[in-house]
Design an enzyme around this catalytic site. Structure first.
Site, PDB file in Angstrom:
ATOM      1  N   SER A  29       0.901  -1.148   0.200  1.00  5.46           N
ATOM      2  CA  SER A  29       0.041  -0.033   0.064  1.00  5.46           C
ATOM      3  C   SER A  29       0.967   1.084   0.091  1.00  5.46           C
ATOM      4  O   SER A  29       2.190   1.289   0.577  1.00  5.46           O
ATOM      5  CB  SER A  29      -0.740  -0.058   1.257  1.00  5.46           C
ATOM      6  OG  SER A  29      -1.466   1.243   1.344  1.00  5.46           O
TER       7      SER A  29
ATOM      8  N   TYR B  31      -1.938  -1.294  10.518  1.00  9.91           N
ATOM      9  CA  TYR B  31      -1.868  -1.519   8.936  1.00  9.91           C
ATOM     10  C   TYR B  31      -0.609  -1.148   8.319  1.00  9.91           C
ATOM     11  O   TYR B  31       0.037  -1.863   7.550  1.00  9.91           O
ATOM     12  CB  TYR B  31      -3.046  -0.866   8.534  1.00  9.91           C
ATOM     13  CG  TYR B  31      -3.445  -1.271   6.968  1.00  9.91           C
ATOM     14  CD1 TYR B  31      -3.715  -2.096   6.445  1.00  9.91           C
ATOM     15  CD2 TYR B  31      -3.296  -0.112   6.186  1.00  9.91           C
ATOM     16  CE1 TYR B  31      -3.748  -2.460   5.021  1.00  9.91           C
ATOM     17  CE2 TYR B  31      -3.390  -0.050   4.824  1.00  9.91           C
ATOM     18  CZ  TYR B  31      -3.556  -1.467   4.197  1.00  9.91           C
ATOM     19  OH  TYR B  31      -3.989  -1.553   2.627  1.00  9.91           O
TER      20      TYR B  31
HETATM   21  N1  LIG Z   1      -8.646  -0.420  -1.458  1.00 14.24           N
HETATM   22  C1  LIG Z   1      -7.514   0.252  -1.270  1.00 14.24           C
HETATM   23  O1  LIG Z   1      -7.605   1.358  -1.368  1.00 14.24           O
HETATM   24  C2  LIG Z   1      -6.090  -0.363  -0.784  1.00 14.24           C
HETATM   25  C3  LIG Z   1      -5.171   0.377  -0.861  1.00 14.24           C
HETATM   26  C4  LIG Z   1      -3.701   0.062  -0.518  1.00 14.24           C
HETATM   27  C5  LIG Z   1      -3.691  -1.427  -0.365  1.00 14.24           C
HETATM   28  N2  LIG Z   1      -4.773  -2.168  -0.405  1.00 14.24           N
HETATM   29  C6  LIG Z   1      -4.853  -3.559  -0.125  1.00 14.24           C
HETATM   30  O2  LIG Z   1      -5.592  -4.405  -1.100  1.00 14.24           O
HETATM   31  C7  LIG Z   1      -5.629  -5.689  -0.798  1.00 14.24           C
HETATM   32  C8  LIG Z   1      -6.852  -6.289  -1.314  1.00 14.24           C
HETATM   33  O3  LIG Z   1      -7.970  -5.349  -0.467  1.00 14.24           O
HETATM   34  P1  LIG Z   1      -9.208  -4.559  -1.332  1.00 14.24           P
HETATM   35  O4  LIG Z   1      -8.895  -3.168  -1.424  1.00 14.24           O
HETATM   36  O5  LIG Z   1      -9.379  -5.474  -2.417  1.00 14.24           O
HETATM   37  O6  LIG Z   1     -10.159  -4.938   0.047  1.00 14.24           O
HETATM   38  P2  LIG Z   1     -11.268  -5.959   0.198  1.00 14.24           P
HETATM   39  O7  LIG Z   1     -12.285  -5.904  -0.925  1.00 14.24           O
HETATM   40  O8  LIG Z   1     -11.770  -5.726   1.349  1.00 14.24           O
HETATM   41  O9  LIG Z   1     -10.639  -7.350  -0.034  1.00 14.24           O
HETATM   42  C9  LIG Z   1      -9.681  -7.843   0.866  1.00 14.24           C
HETATM   43  C10 LIG Z   1      -9.759  -9.379   0.508  1.00 14.24           C
HETATM   44  O10 LIG Z   1      -8.751 -10.084   1.074  1.00 14.24           O
HETATM   45  C11 LIG Z   1      -9.333 -11.205   1.781  1.00 14.24           C
HETATM   46  N3  LIG Z   1      -8.996 -11.430   3.151  1.00 14.24           N
HETATM   47  C12 LIG Z   1      -9.294 -10.816   4.220  1.00 14.24           C
HETATM   48  N4  LIG Z   1      -8.692 -11.391   5.459  1.00 14.24           N
HETATM   49  C13 LIG Z   1      -8.456 -12.669   5.082  1.00 14.24           C
HETATM   50  C14 LIG Z   1      -8.187 -13.844   5.671  1.00 14.24           C
HETATM   51  N5  LIG Z   1      -7.738 -13.961   7.039  1.00 14.24           N
HETATM   52  N6  LIG Z   1      -7.654 -15.332   5.044  1.00 14.24           N
HETATM   53  C15 LIG Z   1      -8.092 -15.200   3.605  1.00 14.24           C
HETATM   54  N7  LIG Z   1      -8.329 -14.107   2.851  1.00 14.24           N
HETATM   55  C16 LIG Z   1      -8.694 -12.852   3.504  1.00 14.24           C
HETATM   56  C17 LIG Z   1     -10.939 -10.906   1.572  1.00 14.24           C
HETATM   57  O11 LIG Z   1     -11.754 -12.282   1.508  1.00 14.24           O
HETATM   58  P3  LIG Z   1     -12.722 -12.795   2.630  1.00 14.24           P
HETATM   59  O12 LIG Z   1     -13.374 -11.779   3.641  1.00 14.24           O
HETATM   60  O13 LIG Z   1     -13.770 -13.623   1.722  1.00 14.24           O
HETATM   61  O14 LIG Z   1     -11.817 -13.592   3.554  1.00 14.24           O
HETATM   62  C18 LIG Z   1     -10.883 -10.033   0.361  1.00 14.24           C
HETATM   63  O15 LIG Z   1     -11.026 -11.046  -0.741  1.00 14.24           O
HETATM   64  C19 LIG Z   1      -5.298  -5.669   0.638  1.00 14.24           C
HETATM   65  O16 LIG Z   1      -4.265  -6.267   1.151  1.00 14.24           O
HETATM   66  C20 LIG Z   1      -5.260  -4.194   1.101  1.00 14.24           C
HETATM   67  O17 LIG Z   1      -4.379  -4.068   2.123  1.00 14.24           O
HETATM   68  C21 LIG Z   1      -5.812  -1.682  -0.896  1.00 14.24           C
END
Ligand SMILES: NC(=O)c1ccc[n+]([C@@H]2O[C@H](COP(=O)([O-])OP(=O)(O)OC[C@H]3O[C@@H](n4cnc5c(N)ncnc54)[C@H](OP(=O)(O)O)[C@@H]3O)[C@@H](O)[C@H]2O)c1
Length: 270
Positions: free
Chosen positions: A142, A155
């Site tokens: 991130s 985080y």
């Molecule tokens: N969106 C942003 O602005 C942003 C910015 C920077 C970085 N990120 C990073 O991008 C990545 C994806 O996040 P996203 O933005 O797509 O958010 P999201 O829609 O909340 O997706 C998170 C994913 O991680 C899975 N997950 C969470 N805990 C888990 C566990 N204990 N075991 C297995 N799977 C797990 C969730 O699936 P389940 O709930 O089905 O387990 C979901 O598929 C993350 O690492 C986040 O930190 C996001």
């Protein structure tokens, strides 16, 4: 990695957001997919959206913060497809808590999924890649892996830790043919704020304005795939927030004062 055609691509966090977008884009490029997250029903939904036939996709639900499960998961992928060509280690949760309100237990929960599961998976998958002298590990960090902001201490710490680990690891395996790319997105339009953990261990349950107006995950996935084909070490993508780490290098004092001022105005609260 010039093409994803017929490659075995394992995506964690594939049930929504960035992981879902990566699954759709990789399927479009001809990859065979392994999809992991906790919610099996959502993985089935995403698998349906990819349009791949059953023999080209493996749904592998798991709570990755249970590190003891990781070797078994890798075995399942190997027995189905024989190898992993690309690992998108993308599963993660954000946090919404003042550092002093977040207990060390909550900090550890964030660390378990955002850091330990990611390095455990890399340690389990990399030997096979090194043996074949090819493979690509792509880690979703991130912008907060480069700069800490208020209410995200756990985080931000976990994402910073990823850079320390993978920069060391990448230098160790530089001659093996295995590549490592760190993704440093800014705000992407996903459920990440809704799913963020609070000091009580519950979900934050609010769509942040930043994510609401964030970049399209499909566009980000496109940029990522282009970037890994060029073996980029890091991919930075987002709005003006991605300038934060650069400005911090130039003047930590000014950026710190700005972050404090924004915190006083409650700008990080969602
Ligand atoms: N969106 C942003 O602005 C942003 C910015 C920077 C970085 N990120 C990073 O991008 C990545 C994806 O996040 P996203 O933005 O797509 O958010 P999201 O829609 O909340 O997706 C998170 C994913 O991680 C899975 N997950 C969470 N805990 C888990 C566990 N204990 N075991 C297995 N799977 C797990 C969730 O699936 P389940 O709930 O089905 O387990 C979901 O598929 C993350 O690492 C986040 O930190 C996001």
């Amino acid at each position: 990695m010039k093409s994803l055609n017929n490659k075995i691509v394992w995506i964690t966090g594939a049930s929504s957001g960035i992981g879902e977008a990566l699954a759709l884009k990789c399927a479009h490029e001809g990859a065979k997919l392994v999809l992991t997250a906790r919610r099996e029903d959502e993985l089935v939904r995403v698998a349906g959206r990819t349009g791949l036939s059953e023999d080209s996709i493996l749904i592998l639900p798991a709570d990755l913060s249970d590190l003891s499960r990781i070797p078994g998961l890798v075995e399942k992928v190997n027995s189905r497809f024989g190898r992993v060509d690309v690992l998108f280690s993308n599963a993660g949760i954000s946090s919404r808590a003042l550092a002093l309100d977040s207990t060390v237990e909550i900090d550890k929960k964030v660390m378990d999924i955002d850091y330990f599961s990611v390095i455990a998976l890399a340690k389990a998958v990399a030997p096979g890649m090194i043996g074949r002298k090819e493979g690509h590990i792509v880690v979703t960090s991130s912008v907060m892996g480069k700069i800490g902001t208020p209410l995200r201490s756990a985080y931000s710490a976990a994402k910073h830790a990823l850079h320390g680990f993978f920069e060391s690891f990448r230098a160790e395996i530089a001659q093996t043919g295995v590549k490592i790319t760190m993704l440093c997105p800014g705000y992407i339009h996903t459920q990440v704020s809704v799913n963020a953990i609070t000091p009580t261990g519950g979900k934050f349950n609010k769509m942040s304005k930043n994510q609401l107006h964030g970049k399209d995950p499909m566009k980000f996935a496109e940029v990522v795939i282009r970037g890994i084909k060029k073996d980029k070490l890091e991919i930075h993508y987002g709005g003006k927030e991605i300038l934060g780490p650069i400005l911090y290098r130039l003047s930590p004092k000014i950026v710190n004062a700005y972050l404090h001022q924004q915190h006083e105005k409650n700008r990080f609260a969602d």
